[in-house]
Design a protein around this motif. Structure first.
Motif, PDB file in Angstrom:
ATOM      1  N   LYS A   2       0.833  -1.213   0.000  1.00 53.54           N
ATOM      2  CA  LYS A   2       0.000   0.000   0.000  1.00 53.54           C
ATOM      3  C   LYS A   2       0.867   1.263   0.000  1.00 53.54           C
ATOM      4  CE  LYS A   2      -4.216  -1.846   1.523  1.00 53.54           C
ATOM      5  NZ  LYS A   2      -5.587  -1.397   1.496  1.00 53.54           N
ATOM      6  N   TYR A   3       0.236   2.369  -0.257  1.00 57.23           N
ATOM      7  CA  TYR A   3       0.938   3.658  -0.194  1.00 57.23           C
ATOM      8  C   TYR A   3      -0.014   4.692   0.385  1.00 57.23           C
ATOM      9  CZ  TYR A   3      -1.931   4.872  -4.205  1.00 57.23           C
ATOM     10  OH  TYR A   3      -3.024   5.116  -5.006  1.00 57.23           O
ATOM     11  N   GLU A   4       0.546   5.816   0.829  1.00 59.40           N
ATOM     12  CA  GLU A   4      -0.277   6.954   1.225  1.00 59.40           C
ATOM     13  C   GLU A   4      -0.085   8.063   0.201  1.00 59.40           C
ATOM     14  OE1 GLU A   4      -1.004   7.235   5.686  1.00 59.40           O
ATOM     15  OE2 GLU A   4       1.117   6.679   5.521  1.00 59.40           O
ATOM     16  N   ALA A   5      -1.061   8.943   0.113  1.00 54.79           N
ATOM     17  CA  ALA A   5      -0.997  10.020  -0.878  1.00 54.79           C
ATOM     18  C   ALA A   5      -1.093  11.376  -0.207  1.00 54.79           C
ATOM     19  CB  ALA A   5      -2.127   9.858  -1.889  1.00 54.79           C
ATOM     20  N   GLN A  92       4.008  16.279   7.430  1.00 54.79           N
ATOM     21  CA  GLN A  92       3.926  16.255   8.896  1.00 54.79           C
ATOM     22  C   GLN A  92       2.721  15.442   9.381  1.00 54.79           C
ATOM     23  OE1 GLN A  92       6.724  17.485  10.217  1.00 54.79           O
ATOM     24  NE2 GLN A  92       7.062  17.955   8.051  1.00 54.79           N
ATOM     25  N   ALA A  93       1.747  15.259   8.510  1.00 59.39           N
ATOM     26  CA  ALA A  93       0.549  14.503   8.901  1.00 59.39           C
ATOM     27  C   ALA A  93       0.750  12.998   8.750  1.00 59.39           C
ATOM     28  CB  ALA A  93      -0.646  14.963   8.063  1.00 59.39           C
ATOM     29  N   LEU A  94       1.934  12.579   8.267  1.00 59.97           N
ATOM     30  CA  LEU A  94       2.195  11.147   8.036  1.00 59.97           C
ATOM     31  C   LEU A  94       3.275  10.634   8.968  1.00 59.97           C
ATOM     32  CD1 LEU A  94       2.268  11.197   4.134  1.00 59.97           C
ATOM     33  CD2 LEU A  94       0.429  10.326   5.593  1.00 59.97           C
ATOM     34  N   LYS A  95       3.248   9.331   9.203  1.00 58.75           N
ATOM     35  CA  LYS A  95       4.330   8.691   9.948  1.00 58.75           C
ATOM     36  C   LYS A  95       5.468   8.425   8.966  1.00 58.75           C
ATOM     37  CE  LYS A  95       1.765   5.257  11.328  1.00 58.75           C
ATOM     38  NZ  LYS A  95       0.463   5.608  10.779  1.00 58.75           N
ATOM     39  N   GLY A  96       6.672   8.309   9.475  1.00 61.73           N
ATOM     40  CA  GLY A  96       7.819   8.188   8.574  1.00 61.73           C
ATOM     41  C   GLY A  96       8.085   6.813   8.008  1.00 61.73           C
ATOM     42  N   GLU A  97       7.035   6.078   7.686  1.00 68.92           N
ATOM     43  CA  GLU A  97       7.230   4.723   7.161  1.00 68.92           C
ATOM     44  C   GLU A  97       6.461   4.541   5.865  1.00 68.92           C
ATOM     45  OE1 GLU A  97       5.593   2.306  10.210  1.00 68.92           O
ATOM     46  OE2 GLU A  97       6.952   3.145  11.702  1.00 68.92           O
ATOM     47  N   GLY A  98       6.896   3.558   5.092  1.00 71.56           N
ATOM     48  CA  GLY A  98       6.153   3.194   3.897  1.00 71.56           C
ATOM     49  C   GLY A  98       6.432   4.112   2.727  1.00 71.56           C
ATOM     50  N   ILE A  99       5.461   4.141   1.795  1.00 70.67           N
ATOM     51  CA  ILE A  99       5.616   4.866   0.532  1.00 70.67           C
ATOM     52  C   ILE A  99       4.594   5.992   0.476  1.00 70.67           C
ATOM     53  CG2 ILE A  99       5.353   4.638  -1.990  1.00 70.67           C
ATOM     54  CD1 ILE A  99       7.848   3.241  -0.869  1.00 70.67           C
ATOM     55  N   VAL A 100       5.028   7.140  -0.024  1.00 68.99           N
ATOM     56  CA  VAL A 100       4.090   8.248  -0.229  1.00 68.99           C
ATOM     57  C   VAL A 100       4.120   8.672  -1.699  1.00 68.99           C
ATOM     58  CG1 VAL A 100       5.766  10.064   0.398  1.00 68.99           C
ATOM     59  CG2 VAL A 100       3.323  10.525   0.601  1.00 68.99           C
ATOM     60  N   GLN A 124      11.524  -0.157  -4.625  1.00 72.46           N
ATOM     61  CA  GLN A 124      12.822  -0.640  -5.120  1.00 72.46           C
ATOM     62  C   GLN A 124      13.931   0.389  -5.028  1.00 72.46           C
ATOM     63  OE1 GLN A 124      13.187  -2.867  -8.855  1.00 72.46           O
ATOM     64  NE2 GLN A 124      13.626  -4.206  -7.112  1.00 72.46           N
ATOM     65  N   ASP A 125      13.633   1.593  -5.526  1.00 71.12           N
ATOM     66  CA  ASP A 125      14.698   2.571  -5.743  1.00 71.12           C
ATOM     67  C   ASP A 125      14.635   3.799  -4.837  1.00 71.12           C
ATOM     68  OD1 ASP A 125      15.917   1.108  -7.869  1.00 71.12           O
ATOM     69  OD2 ASP A 125      14.209   1.665  -9.121  1.00 71.12           O
ATOM     70  N   GLY A 126      13.625   3.909  -4.012  1.00 67.45           N
ATOM     71  CA  GLY A 126      13.548   5.026  -3.068  1.00 67.45           C
ATOM     72  C   GLY A 126      12.781   6.222  -3.597  1.00 67.45           C
ATOM     73  N   ALA A 127      12.983   6.543  -4.882  1.00 69.89           N
ATOM     74  CA  ALA A 127      12.309   7.705  -5.473  1.00 69.89           C
ATOM     75  C   ALA A 127      12.010   7.408  -6.935  1.00 69.89           C
ATOM     76  CB  ALA A 127      13.187   8.946  -5.366  1.00 69.89           C
ATOM     77  N   GLN A 162       4.787  11.957  -7.700  1.00 74.41           N
ATOM     78  CA  GLN A 162       6.158  11.522  -7.484  1.00 74.41           C
ATOM     79  C   GLN A 162       6.133  10.639  -6.235  1.00 74.41           C
ATOM     80  OE1 GLN A 162       8.686  15.054  -7.695  1.00 74.41           O
ATOM     81  NE2 GLN A 162       8.316  15.155  -9.915  1.00 74.41           N
ATOM     82  N   ALA A 163       6.801   9.503  -6.338  1.00 69.16           N
ATOM     83  CA  ALA A 163       6.686   8.468  -5.301  1.00 69.16           C
ATOM     84  C   ALA A 163       7.998   8.311  -4.554  1.00 69.16           C
ATOM     85  CB  ALA A 163       6.288   7.139  -5.951  1.00 69.16           C
ATOM     86  N   PHE A 164       7.891   8.181  -3.233  1.00 77.08           N
ATOM     87  CA  PHE A 164       9.108   8.130  -2.406  1.00 77.08           C
ATOM     88  C   PHE A 164       8.930   7.191  -1.218  1.00 77.08           C
ATOM     89  CE2 PHE A 164       8.471  12.435  -4.076  1.00 77.08           C
ATOM     90  CZ  PHE A 164       9.643  12.616  -4.788  1.00 77.08           C
ATOM     91  N   ARG A 165      10.068   6.673  -0.753  1.00 73.47           N
ATOM     92  CA  ARG A 165      10.081   6.124   0.596  1.00 73.47           C
ATOM     93  C   ARG A 165       9.900   7.320   1.523  1.00 73.47           C
ATOM     94  NH1 ARG A 165      15.363   3.008  -0.140  1.00 73.47           N
ATOM     95  NH2 ARG A 165      14.613   1.429  -1.602  1.00 73.47           N
ATOM     96  N   LEU A 166       8.974   7.193   2.461  1.00 70.52           N
ATOM     97  CA  LEU A 166       8.643   8.345   3.310  1.00 70.52           C
ATOM     98  C   LEU A 166       9.849   8.895   4.057  1.00 70.52           C
ATOM     99  CD1 LEU A 166       5.160   7.884   4.948  1.00 70.52           C
ATOM    100  CD2 LEU A 166       6.249  10.063   4.423  1.00 70.52           C
TER     101      LEU A 166
END
Ligand code: CTP
Ligand code: MG
Length: 228
Positions: A2-5, A92-100, A124-127, A162-166
């Protein structure tokens, strides 16, 4: 996975010249921001959405969420002066885990398939960012005279989401804040740390509604999708 947006709606839409925030303009009978939110809301891999808003429009947006039964918005964050500040507040509204996935509210034509590709690439690649090859010949100018023609073969136009590791994007935003660096997208904050950003082939239909002409293009894209 899963991911958060984070969906950004806190701009002013000055270039659209509509006398209001362009997010509220109707496209095929629905507000632009509703169309964008619906894509994420309807994706089973989306765990939650942080919607970044102008405080003066918070009420109006909350009403739209009710009216259009958008269920996954977990927080409304306040926007900032520049886009980057709005993203920072959203983070700031998210926890520092997973994918955003960080997305412009003004890009309603993003496809769910691309959301998944981006989320997987970020694992896989972080960003990872969607981008399309530049079609026009690009000139670098000094005033109104050409200085040079840039080699187009390595040029890409960046889109969102754009997708990142949080943890990575949070670190990059903190560093940019510390250094007083202001970028026009989120990936650039990672690039300046010397870390890799993966490019995924984007979609020319994933336009950002920016100027009045874009409303014409948007109607055409919408019409083409109705017959899909
Ligand atoms: N955005 C934001 N906070 C800001 C600036 C922009 O949340 N301080 C959002 C916009 O709402 C938009 C996205 O970022 O969904 C991309 O920005 P842009 O297309 O530039 O929108 P606006 O800033 O609203 O338009 P303009 O620059 O023409 O005023
Ligand atoms: Mg702007």
């Amino acid at each position: 996975m899963k991911y958060e947006a984070i969906v950004l709606a806190a701009g002013q839409g000055k270039r659209m010249n509509a006398g209001m925030n362009k997010q509220f303009l109707e496209l095929g009978g629905e507000p632009l921001i509703v169309r964008t939110l619906k894509v994420f809301d309807g994706d089973e891999r989306c765990a939650g959405i942080v919607l970044v808003v102008n405080p003066a429009e918070r009420q109006r947006l909350a009403q739209l969420l009710e009216r259009y039964r958008i269920r996954k918005v977990t927080a409304l964050a306040n926007g900032g002066q520049e886009r980057q500040h709005s993203v920072y507040n959203g983070l700031q509204a998210l926890k520092g885990e997973g994918i955003v996935l960080i997305h412009d509210g003004a890009r309603p034509f993003i496809r769910v398939r691309q959301l998944h590709e981006l989320a997987d690439a970020a694992v896989q690649d972080g960003a990872a960012i969607p981008a399309v090859r530049v079609k026009d010949t690009i000139k670098k100018a000094n005033g109104l005279f050409v200085e040079e023609t840039i080699d187009r073969s390595s040029l890409w136009a960046a889109q969102t989401p754009q997708a990142f590791r949080l943890s990575l994007i949070m670190e990059a935003h903190e560093a940019a804040k510390r250094d007083g660096y202001l970028g026009t997208d989120d990936a650039s904050l990672i690039e300046r740390l010397g870390k890799p950003v993966r490019l995924l082939e984007g979609d020319y239909q994933n336009i950002k509604l920016t100027t009045p002409d874009d409303l014409l293009f948007a109607e055409a894209i919408l019409a083409s999708r109705l017959v899909e």
